[in-house]
Design a protein around this motif. Structure first.
Motif, PDB file in Angstrom:
ATOM      1  N   HIS A 134      34.356 -10.637  72.336  1.00  0.00           N
ATOM      2  CA  HIS A 134      33.027 -10.653  71.743  1.00  0.00           C
ATOM      3  C   HIS A 134      32.162 -11.655  72.494  1.00  0.00           C
ATOM      4  CE1 HIS A 134      30.078 -12.152  68.642  1.00  0.00           C
ATOM      5  NE2 HIS A 134      29.858 -10.855  68.651  1.00  0.00           N
ATOM      6  N   ARG A 174      28.238 -13.347  72.287  1.00  0.00           N
ATOM      7  CA  ARG A 174      26.882 -13.468  71.759  1.00  0.00           C
ATOM      8  C   ARG A 174      25.934 -13.696  72.923  1.00  0.00           C
ATOM      9  NH1 ARG A 174      26.113 -13.875  66.398  1.00  0.00           N
ATOM     10  NH2 ARG A 174      27.925 -14.287  65.069  1.00  0.00           N
ATOM     11  N   PRO A 228      20.111 -10.018  73.845  1.00  0.00           N
ATOM     12  CA  PRO A 228      20.747  -8.706  73.747  1.00  0.00           C
ATOM     13  C   PRO A 228      19.831  -7.638  74.329  1.00  0.00           C
ATOM     14  CG  PRO A 228      20.954  -9.913  71.699  1.00  0.00           C
ATOM     15  CD  PRO A 228      19.993 -10.689  72.540  1.00  0.00           C
ATOM     16  N   GLU A 278      20.201  -7.913  66.424  1.00  0.00           N
ATOM     17  CA  GLU A 278      21.223  -7.802  67.460  1.00  0.00           C
ATOM     18  C   GLU A 278      22.075  -9.057  67.409  1.00  0.00           C
ATOM     19  OE1 GLU A 278      20.394  -5.523  71.193  1.00  0.00           O
ATOM     20  OE2 GLU A 278      18.406  -6.376  70.891  1.00  0.00           O
ATOM     21  N   ASP A 279      23.089  -9.117  68.262  1.00  0.00           N
ATOM     22  CA  ASP A 279      24.045 -10.219  68.213  1.00  0.00           C
ATOM     23  C   ASP A 279      23.554 -11.403  69.041  1.00  0.00           C
ATOM     24  OD1 ASP A 279      26.255 -11.413  67.254  1.00  0.00           O
ATOM     25  OD2 ASP A 279      27.698 -10.278  68.438  1.00  0.00           O
ATOM     26  N   ASP A 304      22.778 -15.226  70.216  1.00  0.00           N
ATOM     27  CA  ASP A 304      23.363 -16.556  70.167  1.00  0.00           C
ATOM     28  C   ASP A 304      22.426 -17.428  69.331  1.00  0.00           C
ATOM     29  OD1 ASP A 304      24.938 -18.760  70.734  1.00  0.00           O
ATOM     30  OD2 ASP A 304      25.154 -18.229  72.835  1.00  0.00           O
ATOM     31  N   LYS A 344      29.088 -15.540  58.036  1.00  0.00           N
ATOM     32  CA  LYS A 344      28.002 -15.818  58.969  1.00  0.00           C
ATOM     33  C   LYS A 344      26.979 -16.733  58.298  1.00  0.00           C
ATOM     34  CE  LYS A 344      28.248 -11.405  61.462  1.00  0.00           C
ATOM     35  NZ  LYS A 344      27.478 -10.189  61.861  1.00  0.00           N
TER      36      LYS A 344
END
Length: 321
Positions: A71, A73, A77, A219-220, A222, A259
């Motif tokens: 995965h 981050r 993205p 989106e993922d 950071d 999260k």
């Protein structure tokens, strides 16, 4: 901007595209170093009267090349990267699937199929760009693989003034992990921004006089370290100032969630914006997240946080956007 998905084997024909100046890279962050590559490509495209193209890769190469990485981050993205590249004025964005098969092609095949085969006549990339199996292709080998079909420009590392370490996505992530939005801004050339939807939360803020917009990143991204931040939030086309808590709300929850939550108290704002897509701009960390003895102590602290954010934006003066 025309977005063109590519994969291996590459089947597009050269005559499908005009002569291109093409910038190469993953471009996570589209930071100052990336911007130097992109602006050089833009200048070359203008001087040569060619279209400006960018080739990036998806997913992140480490997900394919490193077995222990499951995965990643990202600072930007894909959707955010597309937005930023479109703002720069890119004509063609080639999004190449970084698959196992693609990672195994030779440097020469990459050049033949993905550069010459797409009508690239001038390549621009950073000094550390590599291509082909095991990254054996480097900017030093590009003249050999080019077969006299295109010219190229190598862009030197970008350094912050008075510093000796180059601008990089790794340094930006480190700054964010420390909650240092100022350093992140210097490295990016802009405030760090994420996008997301306003979702329903616990609705506790409104009961204590500080209603918040709960943001779910689309989106993922950071994220910065947990804490309280002075932020700007764009709703529609307008930017608003606010204070944001990024964290796990330990005053109300003994066991942290999977999260962290992102809750923004927007100053002088009363609109209903549930389900709207917003952008959140991280300006300055005010303090760490902490557990309070009770609601009254929390409210007193939020008041101080709000005043600290207001003071920050007053010292900021004219918008730095």
């Amino acid at each position: 901007m025309k977005i063109v998905p590519l994969s291996y084997p590459q089947t597009a024909q050269k005559n499908e595209y005009p002569e291109l100046v093409m910038a190469l890279g993953y471009f996570d962050g589209v930071h100052l170093g990336h911007q130097a590559v992109l602006q050089m490509a833009k200048q070359k495209a203008k001087a040569l009267n060619m279209a400006l193209a960018v080739m990036t890769f998806e997913p992140h190469p480490s997900l394919v090349l490193q077995r222990d990485v499951k995965h990643v981050r990202l600072l930007t993205p894909l959707e955010e990267k597309i937005r930023l590249l479109e703002e720069i004025g890119v004509d063609y964005l080639f999004i190449t699937e970084f698959s196992h098969d693609f990672s195994e092609i030779s440097p020469q095949q990459f050049v033949d199929d993905f550069l010459i085969g797409l009508h690239a006549k001038h390549i621009v990339a950073g000094f550390d760009f590599t291509y082909g199996r095991y990254g054996m292709g480097k900017m030093e080998t590009l003249p050999f693989h080019a077969r006299n079909q295109f010219d190229f420009t190598t862009v030197a590392p970008c350094m912050l003034e008075s510093e000796t370490v180059k601008v990089s996505s790794t340094r930006i992530r480190q700054a964010l992990s420390e909650g240092n939005c100022t350093i992140a801004k210097k490295l990016l050339g802009r405030f760090y921004t994420i996008g997301g939807a306003v979702i329903h939360g616990e609705k506790r803020g409104r009961t204590i006089g500080f209603p918040t917009a709960n943001i779910a990143p689309n989106e993922d991204f950071d994220l910065p370290s947990t804490g309280v931040y002075a932020v700007k939030i764009r709703v529609g086309k307008k930017w608003h100032e606010g204070v944001c808590n990024l964290g796990y709300k330990p005053t109300f929850h003994e066991n942290p969630a999977e999260k962290p939550s992102i809750e923004v108290h927007i100053f002088d704002f009363t609109e209903n914006i549930y389900d709207e897509i917003v952008q959140l701009e991280w300006h300055q960390r005010i303090r760490s997240e902490k557990k309070f003895a009770g609601v009254d102590e929390l409210v007193a602290q939020i008041n101080m946080d709000k005043q600290a954010a207001v003071a920050y934006f007053q010292t900021l003066g004219v918008s730095q956007r």
